[in-house]
Scaffold this motif. Structure first.
Motif, PDB file in Angstrom:
ATOM      1  N   UNK A  56       0.840  -1.210   0.000  1.00 44.13           N
ATOM      2  CA  UNK A  56       0.000   0.000   0.000  1.00 44.13           C
ATOM      3  C   UNK A  56       0.868   1.250   0.000  1.00 44.13           C
ATOM      4  N   UNK A  57       1.913   1.193   0.823  1.00 40.31           N
ATOM      5  CA  UNK A  57       2.797   2.355   0.920  1.00 40.31           C
ATOM      6  C   UNK A  57       3.454   2.604  -0.422  1.00 40.31           C
ATOM      7  N   UNK A  58       3.886   1.493  -1.081  1.00 42.85           N
ATOM      8  CA  UNK A  58       4.545   1.646  -2.381  1.00 42.85           C
ATOM      9  C   UNK A  58       3.561   2.217  -3.389  1.00 42.85           C
ATOM     10  N   UNK A  59       2.353   1.657  -3.342  1.00 42.46           N
ATOM     11  CA  UNK A  59       1.307   2.106  -4.268  1.00 42.46           C
ATOM     12  C   UNK A  59       1.025   3.587  -4.047  1.00 42.46           C
ATOM     13  N   UNK A  60       0.966   3.947  -2.772  1.00 44.07           N
ATOM     14  CA  UNK A  60       0.679   5.341  -2.404  1.00 44.07           C
ATOM     15  C   UNK A  60       1.765   6.258  -2.950  1.00 44.07           C
ATOM     16  N   UNK A  61       3.028   5.768  -2.822  1.00 43.72           N
ATOM     17  CA  UNK A  61       4.149   6.566  -3.283  1.00 43.72           C
ATOM     18  C   UNK A  61       4.027   6.792  -4.789  1.00 43.72           C
ATOM     19  N   UNK A  62       3.725   5.674  -5.490  1.00 43.34           N
ATOM     20  CA  UNK A  62       3.600   5.752  -6.944  1.00 43.34           C
ATOM     21  C   UNK A  62       2.465   6.698  -7.306  1.00 43.34           C
ATOM     22  N   UNK A  63       1.360   6.549  -6.576  1.00 43.82           N
ATOM     23  CA  UNK A  63       0.185   7.385  -6.824  1.00 43.82           C
ATOM     24  C   UNK A  63       0.522   8.858  -6.640  1.00 43.82           C
ATOM     25  N   UNK A  64       1.289   9.114  -5.557  1.00 47.35           N
ATOM     26  CA  UNK A  64       1.661  10.509  -5.263  1.00 47.35           C
ATOM     27  C   UNK A  64       2.477  11.081  -6.396  1.00 47.35           C
ATOM     28  N   UNK A  65       3.402  10.211  -6.897  1.00 51.75           N
ATOM     29  CA  UNK A  65       4.251  10.681  -7.982  1.00 51.75           C
ATOM     30  C   UNK A  65       3.402  10.987  -9.209  1.00 51.75           C
ATOM     31  N   UNK A  66       2.519  10.035  -9.521  1.00 52.15           N
ATOM     32  CA  UNK A  66       1.652  10.218 -10.696  1.00 52.15           C
ATOM     33  C   UNK A  66       0.798  11.467 -10.516  1.00 52.15           C
ATOM     34  N   UNK A  67       0.297  11.625  -9.296  1.00 57.56           N
ATOM     35  CA  UNK A  67      -0.555  12.791  -8.993  1.00 57.56           C
ATOM     36  C   UNK A  67       0.222  14.083  -9.227  1.00 57.56           C
ATOM     37  N   UNK A  68       1.485  14.025  -8.767  1.00 53.78           N
ATOM     38  CA  UNK A  68       2.335  15.208  -8.918  1.00 53.78           C
ATOM     39  C   UNK A  68       2.548  15.516 -10.398  1.00 53.78           C
ATOM     40  N   UNK A  69       2.882  14.460 -11.159  1.00 56.92           N
ATOM     41  CA  UNK A  69       3.125  14.636 -12.600  1.00 56.92           C
ATOM     42  C   UNK A  69       1.872  15.172 -13.274  1.00 56.92           C
ATOM     43  N   UNK A  70       0.763  14.560 -12.894  1.00 56.84           N
ATOM     44  CA  UNK A  70      -0.521  14.935 -13.495  1.00 56.84           C
ATOM     45  C   UNK A  70      -0.833  16.396 -13.195  1.00 56.84           C
ATOM     46  N   UNK A  71      -0.578  16.755 -11.930  1.00 54.71           N
ATOM     47  CA  UNK A  71      -0.824  18.142 -11.522  1.00 54.71           C
ATOM     48  C   UNK A  71       0.012  19.106 -12.350  1.00 54.71           C
ATOM     49  N   UNK A  72       1.270  18.687 -12.574  1.00 51.49           N
ATOM     50  CA  UNK A  72       2.154  19.554 -13.326  1.00 51.49           C
ATOM     51  C   UNK A  72       1.674  19.678 -14.770  1.00 51.49           C
ATOM     52  N   UNK A  73       1.283  18.518 -15.343  1.00 51.02           N
ATOM     53  CA  UNK A  73       0.815  18.524 -16.738  1.00 51.02           C
ATOM     54  C   UNK A  73      -0.428  19.397 -16.854  1.00 51.02           C
ATOM     55  N   UNK A  74      -1.296  19.263 -15.865  1.00 54.17           N
ATOM     56  CA  UNK A  74      -2.539  20.044 -15.879  1.00 54.17           C
ATOM     57  C   UNK A  74      -2.245  21.538 -15.793  1.00 54.17           C
ATOM     58  N   UNK A  75      -1.313  21.857 -14.859  1.00 50.29           N
ATOM     59  CA  UNK A  75      -0.967  23.269 -14.672  1.00 50.29           C
ATOM     60  C   UNK A  75      -0.371  23.823 -15.954  1.00 50.29           C
ATOM     61  N   UNK A  76       0.461  22.989 -16.607  1.00 54.42           N
ATOM     62  CA  UNK A  76       1.090  23.419 -17.851  1.00 54.42           C
ATOM     63  C   UNK A  76       0.020  23.663 -18.918  1.00 54.42           C
ATOM     64  N   UNK A  77      -0.920  22.732 -19.008  1.00 52.00           N
ATOM     65  CA  UNK A  77      -1.971  22.850 -20.011  1.00 52.00           C
ATOM     66  C   UNK A  77      -2.799  24.099 -19.739  1.00 52.00           C
ATOM     67  N   UNK A  78      -3.092  24.309 -18.462  1.00 54.27           N
ATOM     68  CA  UNK A  78      -3.922  25.456 -18.097  1.00 54.27           C
ATOM     69  C   UNK A  78      -3.191  26.757 -18.451  1.00 54.27           C
ATOM     70  N   UNK A  79      -1.884  26.766 -18.102  1.00 54.28           N
ATOM     71  CA  UNK A  79      -1.098  27.964 -18.395  1.00 54.28           C
ATOM     72  C   UNK A  79      -1.111  28.224 -19.893  1.00 54.28           C
ATOM     73  N   UNK A  80      -1.021  27.139 -20.676  1.00 52.62           N
ATOM     74  CA  UNK A  80      -0.996  27.273 -22.125  1.00 52.62           C
ATOM     75  C   UNK A  80      -2.333  27.826 -22.621  1.00 52.62           C
ATOM     76  N   UNK A  81      -3.406  27.226 -22.125  1.00 51.24           N
ATOM     77  CA  UNK A  81      -4.732  27.662 -22.562  1.00 51.24           C
ATOM     78  C   UNK A  81      -4.991  29.111 -22.178  1.00 51.24           C
ATOM     79  N   UNK A  82      -4.443  29.474 -21.002  1.00 49.73           N
ATOM     80  CA  UNK A  82      -4.686  30.838 -20.525  1.00 49.73           C
ATOM     81  C   UNK A  82      -3.835  31.855 -21.262  1.00 49.73           C
ATOM     82  N   UNK A  83      -2.634  31.421 -21.693  1.00 53.04           N
ATOM     83  CA  UNK A  83      -1.747  32.412 -22.293  1.00 53.04           C
ATOM     84  C   UNK A  83      -1.915  32.507 -23.805  1.00 53.04           C
ATOM     85  N   UNK A  84      -2.479  31.480 -24.427  1.00 63.06           N
ATOM     86  CA  UNK A  84      -2.587  31.512 -25.878  1.00 63.06           C
ATOM     87  C   UNK A  84      -3.505  32.667 -26.289  1.00 63.06           C
TER      88      UNK A  84
END
Ligand code: ADP
Length: 693
Positions: free
Chosen positions: A281-309
């Motif tokens: 569970x701990x390993x899964x959680x760690x992986x999930x956190x990482x994925x969540x972090x990556x996803x958050x970053x991708x989302x933020x990037x996409x949002x920034x792009x949509x907002x700045x275009x």
């Protein structure tokens, strides 16, 4: 500051998460230990109670055995017994009952009448002597007499001839005949044999039974004495009349293993599984956190792009409701996202008068699913009622699983572009008008030039004729000659008048010389570029500007020089345009090889003139990559009305030369490298007084 706070916040979260994990681990570990401990406890209590139960049963067994012996002894006491017959029967009994060491028949005064020893041992009283325990026996027998039932003496140690010994106990049973006491039967029990005979076969492996005194002194033992820590003990009282013994039952667990029983093993196994699950569970959680972090970053990037275009983005679902708009779109139509979202047709930014047409067009377009790649133009409206032109590019929105979920549109506000196009169209019209005027002026100037000579000739012929006539004046005047004189002087007058008219036209045309100003070469190019660009696009020509920054402003008639530049540029592009039509295939090949631009480039270059004193003259050149100029064409290039084009006037180059020469400059041409033609002309640098302009 905010970043610092966010960092601190994140760190605090991290610490909190770790603390929670540690707490969870500690809890699970303590739970598991408690479980194992409780399981152990439960198991011990199970073993203990079983042992207690066994001890009680063993005591019952012993009591039953002793009672049975008592009955057998009673049977031995029938009144007709003689010492001999008694001895026989007693010997039989002893053979059967191994726990009895000796049987005695005693009379009322406790004198031994007959006695038999067990056949399994050497005589037991040989070392100690029977008389030494007489007191114990008499005590037991008096108790027995009082109770008229069996009674037991206290136990005592009986040393043997081989140096060892064992604990024994006497039992006394009164004999009665006709209600009268006639004697006693005394049986000597070996405590150890009592245990062996009456208990032994019921004892499990690892168990031992012992008789002890109340203070714990061990009297007899059966089985191996237990050692070590995991020993269970149960004690039970064996209450005999005249004596009380303690039965001590000890049990050692089979194996002192890590997991003493199935329950503990089960609990341990389960805890292990739990720990593994926790780890996973701990390993899964760690992986999930990482994925969540990556996803958050991708989302933020996409949002920034949509907002700045700067392009407006709009998403509609299949039913036409707006599901997404980006800030650029909101800004374009001047409405908040809230006002735009979840709106269906007609959209709030459609001009009311066009809404119906738009809706029909939308329906047709979406149903047909053949959207134009280059988009379509439309007009949108802001809340204040202003309209503006937009270019809409629409595409089907396909989601991650390939399902068509709606339409995504990119919207460009092209109103500014339209305004510029309109402006450049207007300026083109104006320039064309100027060009036509210039052309007419040039024509007039040429005509006046050409007509001046015939007119002068006419005038001189008329004057000559008049002179001839006046020479003949002395001769009698004929009416004819006076009319002729009048006619000729009229011709001379009119020819002179025509000459004056033509001169005034010529002067009018040349008067433009006055309108000179200092202009930066770059400004000249900037003015003509929109027009050159339009034609360049039509003929797919790339225009390259190379302006030497060192060039000073030139003194010139701005409109005329612009006209010259335009003329030369147009000639150059036309020279490439006709050539390109014939070689389209090579053109395409060139494009594929990434050098398409190289074959149709028009270069407008401005630099200080090398030949005529760089500080005073600026050289403009227009280089094309057309077919070049044949020798016969070159010879007549500047001749007015010479053209090789069907619709050409043949005035362009001669006008150009005139204009440049009026400025004191020089216009010439040379073959271009590797092909084409370079037309170049020079213009004077503006004197410092004009620089400010
Ligand atoms: P028009 O353009 O009306 O024909 P011009 O006086 O400008 O009149 O040009 C005269 C002729 O010179 C053109 O018809 C063309 O044959 C030739 N010419 C002008 N410029 C070029 C050029 N850059 N390359 C090849 N030929 C040219």
């Amino acid at each position: 500051m905010q970043a610092l706070f966010a960092h601190w916040h994140r760190q605090r979260h991290g610490v909190q998460r770790w603390a929670l994990w540690v707490l969870l681990l500690v809890l699970v570990a303590s739970l598991l230990t408690t479980l194992v401990w409780l399981a152990g406890r439960y198991e011990s209590s199970q073993v203990q109670s079983r042992l207690e139960h066994d001890a009680a049963e063993i005591v019952t067994d012993i009591r039953a055995g002793l009672n049975r012996n008592t009955q057998s002894l009673q049977a031995l006491q029938s009144s007709e017994r003689t010492p001999d017959s008694w001895r026989l029967a007693a010997a039989d009994l002893l053979r059967e009952r191994r726990e009895i060491m000796r049987l005695e028949w005693r009379d009322e005064a406790l004198q031994v009448l007959a006695q038999v020893g067990t056949p399994y041992r050497s005589p037991v009283f040989e070392r100690l002597g029977r008389s030494s325990v007489q007191a114990d026996i008499s005590l037991a027998c008096s108790t027995a007499r009082r109770l008229s039932s069996t009674a037991y003496s206290s136990s005592y140690f009986l040393p043997q001839t081989d140096g060892l010994g064992f604990e024994v106990l006497d039992m006394c049973m009164p004999m009665t005949a006709g209600g009268r006491l006639v004697g006693y039967t005394v049986a000597t029990y070996s405590l150890q044999d009592v245990l062996a005979e009456l208990v032994g076969k019921h004892l499990a492996r690892g168990q031992s039974a012992a008789f002890t005194e109340a203070d714990g002194t061990r009297l007899a033992l059966h089985g191996t004495p237990s050692r070590g820590s995991r020993v269970y003990v149960a004690q039970h009282l064996l209450d005999l009349s005249g004596n009380t013994l303690v039965l001590r039952l000890e049990s050692r667990l089979g194996l002192p293993s890590l997991f003493p029983n199935v329950l503990t093993a089960l609990v341990a196994g389960m805890s292990l599984a739990l720990l593994v699950v926790l780890f996973l569970l701990a390993r899964d959680m760690k992986r999930r956190l990482r994925v969540e972090h990556d996803l958050g970053e991708a989302l933020a990037f996409r949002k920034a792009m949509e907002d700045s275009v700067l392009t407006g983005l709009r998403v509609r679902d299949l039913s036409g409701r707006t599901t997404y708009v980006n800030p650029a779109f909101c800004q374009m139509v001047g409405m908040s996202a809230k006002a735009l979202l979840h709106q269906s047709f007609p959209s709030p930014y459609w001009p009311p008068e066009l809404a119906q047409a738009y809706q029909q067009r939308q329906a047709i377009r979406l149903a047909g699913n053949n959207l134009p790649r280059e988009g379509h133009e439309s007009v949108f409206m802001r809340p204040d009622g202003t309209r503006f032109a937009v270019l809409i590019m629409e595409a089907p929105l396909i989601n991650a699983v390939g399902k068509h979920t709606g339409w995504v549109s990119a919207i460009l506000d092209v109103s500014e572009q339209r305004r510029i196009e309109e402006l450049s169209r207007a300026s083109q019209d104006r320039l064309q008008a100027t060009a036509r005027l210039a052309m007419v002026g040039e024509m007039a100037s040429l005509l006046s030039h050409e007509l001046n000579q015939p007119l002068a000739a006419i005038s001189s012929y008329a004057v000559g004729s008049l002179n001839l006539l006046s020479d003949a004046q002395n001769a009698p005047l004929s009416p004819l000659s006076s009319d002729l004189q009048t006619g000729l002087s009229r011709i001379a007058e009119q020819a002179e008048r025509a000459g004056k008219v033509i001169k005034s036209v010529h002067d009018f045309v040349r008067r433009r010389d006055q309108a000179r100003e200092a202009v930066k070469p770059q400004t000249l190019l900037d003015t003509i570029m929109p027009l050159v660009g339009l034609q360049a696009r039509k003929l797919s020509v790339v225009v390259v500007l190379e302006v030497d920054a060192a060039c000073a402003a030139v003194l010139c008639d701005r409109t005329m020089v612009e006209q010259v530049l335009l003329n030369l540029a147009r000639n150059g592009m036309q020279a490439m345009g006709t050539q390109a039509l014939g070689t389209q295939a090579t053109e395409i090949q060139a494009v594929q090889q990434g050098m398409g631009a190289a074959s149709r480039v028009l270069t407008l270059r401005v630099r200080p003139a090398a030949s005529r004193g760089a500080s005073r003259w600026v050289e403009f050149s227009v280089a094309d990559q057309g077919e070049g100029i044949a020798a016969d064409v070159a010879a007549q290039l500047f001749t007015p009305f010479f053209t090789t084009k069907a619709e050409g006037m043949g005035l362009g180059l001669s006008l150009c030369r005139t204009v440049i020469e009026q400025h004191g400059g020089f216009l010439g041409f040379a073959a271009g490298q590797p092909r084409g033609t370079v037309f170049s002309f020079t213009l004077p640098v503006a004197p410092p007084a004009h620089e400010a302009l």
